[in-house]
Write a protein that holds these residues in place. Structure first.
Motif, mmCIF file in Angstrom:
data_model
loop_
_atom_site.group_PDB
_atom_site.id
_atom_site.type_symbol
_atom_site.label_atom_id
_atom_site.label_comp_id
_atom_site.label_asym_id
_atom_site.label_seq_id
_atom_site.Cartn_x
_atom_site.Cartn_y
_atom_site.Cartn_z
ATOM 1 N N GLY A 1 0.840 -1.194 0.000
ATOM 2 C CA GLY A 1 0.000 0.000 0.000
ATOM 3 C C GLY A 1 0.870 1.237 0.000
ATOM 4 N N SER A 2 0.335 2.339 0.476
ATOM 5 C CA SER A 2 1.091 3.587 0.593
ATOM 6 C C SER A 2 0.962 4.112 2.012
ATOM 7 C CB SER A 2 0.557 4.635 -0.377
ATOM 8 O OG SER A 2 0.767 4.231 -1.701
ATOM 9 N N GLU A 3 2.056 4.641 2.544
ATOM 10 C CA GLU A 3 2.050 5.201 3.889
ATOM 11 C C GLU A 3 2.805 6.520 3.908
ATOM 12 O OE1 GLU A 3 3.195 2.583 7.061
ATOM 13 O OE2 GLU A 3 2.168 0.885 6.138
ATOM 14 N N ALA A 4 2.367 7.413 4.786
ATOM 15 C CA ALA A 4 3.020 8.713 4.944
ATOM 16 C C ALA A 4 4.159 8.606 5.953
ATOM 17 C CB ALA A 4 2.000 9.739 5.415
ATOM 18 N N PHE A 5 5.273 9.263 5.627
ATOM 19 C CA PHE A 5 6.438 9.327 6.499
ATOM 20 C C PHE A 5 6.854 10.783 6.647
ATOM 21 C CE2 PHE A 5 6.575 5.016 5.111
ATOM 22 C CZ PHE A 5 7.314 4.297 6.042
ATOM 23 N N ALA A 6 7.356 11.153 7.823
ATOM 24 C CA ALA A 6 7.994 12.459 7.984
ATOM 25 C C ALA A 6 9.266 12.417 7.152
ATOM 26 C CB ALA A 6 8.318 12.721 9.447
ATOM 27 N N ALA A 7 9.543 13.496 6.438
ATOM 28 C CA ALA A 7 10.684 13.489 5.523
ATOM 29 C C ALA A 7 11.562 14.709 5.717
ATOM 30 C CB ALA A 7 10.200 13.439 4.082
ATOM 31 N N TRP A 8 12.857 14.481 5.695
ATOM 32 C CA TRP A 8 13.873 15.523 5.819
ATOM 33 C C TRP A 8 14.701 15.522 4.549
ATOM 34 C CZ3 TRP A 8 14.097 18.358 10.379
ATOM 35 C CH2 TRP A 8 13.319 17.875 11.433
ATOM 36 N N SER A 9 15.316 16.667 4.255
ATOM 37 C CA SER A 9 16.179 16.791 3.085
ATOM 38 C C SER A 9 17.224 17.864 3.346
ATOM 39 C CB SER A 9 15.337 17.174 1.859
ATOM 40 O OG SER A 9 16.164 17.403 0.750
ATOM 41 N N ASP A 10 18.354 17.761 2.662
ATOM 42 C CA ASP A 10 19.407 18.779 2.772
ATOM 43 C C ASP A 10 19.035 20.060 2.024
ATOM 44 O OD1 ASP A 10 20.961 17.070 4.302
ATOM 45 O OD2 ASP A 10 22.087 16.322 2.582
ATOM 46 N N THR A 11 18.066 19.950 1.122
ATOM 47 C CA THR A 11 17.595 21.100 0.341
ATOM 48 C C THR A 11 16.070 21.124 0.395
ATOM 49 O OG1 THR A 11 17.507 19.811 -1.692
ATOM 50 C CG2 THR A 11 19.562 21.007 -1.246
ATOM 51 N N PRO A 12 15.461 22.293 0.247
ATOM 52 C CA PRO A 12 13.995 22.338 0.241
ATOM 53 C C PRO A 12 13.437 21.607 -0.980
ATOM 54 C CG PRO A 12 14.919 24.528 -0.166
ATOM 55 C CD PRO A 12 16.066 23.614 0.085
ATOM 56 N N ILE A 13 12.324 20.911 -0.778
ATOM 57 C CA ILE A 13 11.685 20.177 -1.871
ATOM 58 C C ILE A 13 10.197 20.503 -1.855
ATOM 59 C CG2 ILE A 13 11.202 17.915 -2.878
ATOM 60 C CD1 ILE A 13 13.743 16.865 -1.574
ATOM 61 N N ALA A 14 9.687 20.884 -3.014
ATOM 62 C CA ALA A 14 8.292 21.295 -3.140
ATOM 63 C C ALA A 14 7.331 20.099 -3.155
ATOM 64 C CB ALA A 14 8.110 22.097 -4.428
ATOM 65 N N ARG A 15 6.087 20.397 -2.830
ATOM 66 C CA ARG A 15 5.013 19.410 -2.870
ATOM 67 C C ARG A 15 4.885 18.865 -4.305
ATOM 68 N NH1 ARG A 15 -1.206 20.286 -2.739
ATOM 69 N NH2 ARG A 15 -1.858 18.281 -1.909
ATOM 70 N N ASN A 16 4.452 17.625 -4.414
ATOM 71 C CA ASN A 16 4.245 16.934 -5.695
ATOM 72 C C ASN A 16 5.538 16.642 -6.454
ATOM 73 O OD1 ASN A 16 1.438 16.845 -5.379
ATOM 74 N ND2 ASN A 16 1.238 18.908 -6.200
ATOM 75 N N THR A 17 6.660 16.627 -5.742
ATOM 76 C CA THR A 17 7.954 16.293 -6.339
ATOM 77 C C THR A 17 8.275 14.836 -6.042
ATOM 78 O OG1 THR A 17 8.727 18.558 -6.018
ATOM 79 C CG2 THR A 17 10.411 16.883 -6.373
ATOM 80 N N GLN A 18 8.793 14.121 -7.028
ATOM 81 C CA GLN A 18 9.167 12.723 -6.826
ATOM 82 C C GLN A 18 10.529 12.662 -6.134
ATOM 83 O OE1 GLN A 18 9.330 10.312 -10.403
ATOM 84 N NE2 GLN A 18 8.414 8.613 -9.290
ATOM 85 N N VAL A 19 10.620 11.826 -5.095
ATOM 86 C CA VAL A 19 11.847 11.709 -4.301
ATOM 87 C C VAL A 19 12.184 10.238 -4.070
ATOM 88 C CG1 VAL A 19 11.563 13.917 -3.097
ATOM 89 C CG2 VAL A 19 10.527 11.855 -2.136
ATOM 90 N N MET A 20 13.424 10.011 -3.639
ATOM 91 C CA MET A 20 13.876 8.675 -3.282
ATOM 92 C C MET A 20 14.443 8.700 -1.864
ATOM 93 S SD MET A 20 16.528 6.095 -5.212
ATOM 94 C CE MET A 20 17.940 7.145 -5.011
ATOM 95 N N VAL A 21 14.141 7.680 -1.094
ATOM 96 C CA VAL A 21 14.638 7.579 0.283
ATOM 97 C C VAL A 21 16.088 7.110 0.253
ATOM 98 C CG1 VAL A 21 14.352 6.432 2.516
ATOM 99 C CG2 VAL A 21 12.333 7.054 1.156
#
Length: 74
Positions: A37-57
């Motif tokens: 399924g899909s689950e929400a996680f708190a996410a941190w990044s070294d740079t700001p990332i906008a909503r609706n952007t694809q990311v990799m953990v």
């Protein structure tokens, strides 16, 4: 064959979407595919990332927090 416990399953390498923008000084939120399924996680990044952007953990910080980078598009 032993099925891994949820605590042992790592989201590292998972590709998901930012659902709450990730600022420089705090967490945002990402939706990741886990356990079928899909689950929400708190996410941190070294740079700001906008909503609706694809990311990799790239790192699991805690059971519900991850470090992400922009997903490289080909």
């Amino acid at each position: 064959m032993e099925v891994p416990d949820d605590a042992e399953q790592s989201p590292v390498g998972a590709v998901g979407w930012v659902t709450v923008s990730i600022p420089v000084d705090g967490p945002g939120e990402v939706l990741l595919p886990v356990r079928g399924g899909s689950e929400a996680f708190a996410a941190w990044s070294d740079t700001p990332i906008a909503r609706n952007t694809q990311v990799m953990v790239v790192e699991r910080i805690s059971a519900r927090s991850v470090l992400v980078v922009l997903f490289p598009r080909t």
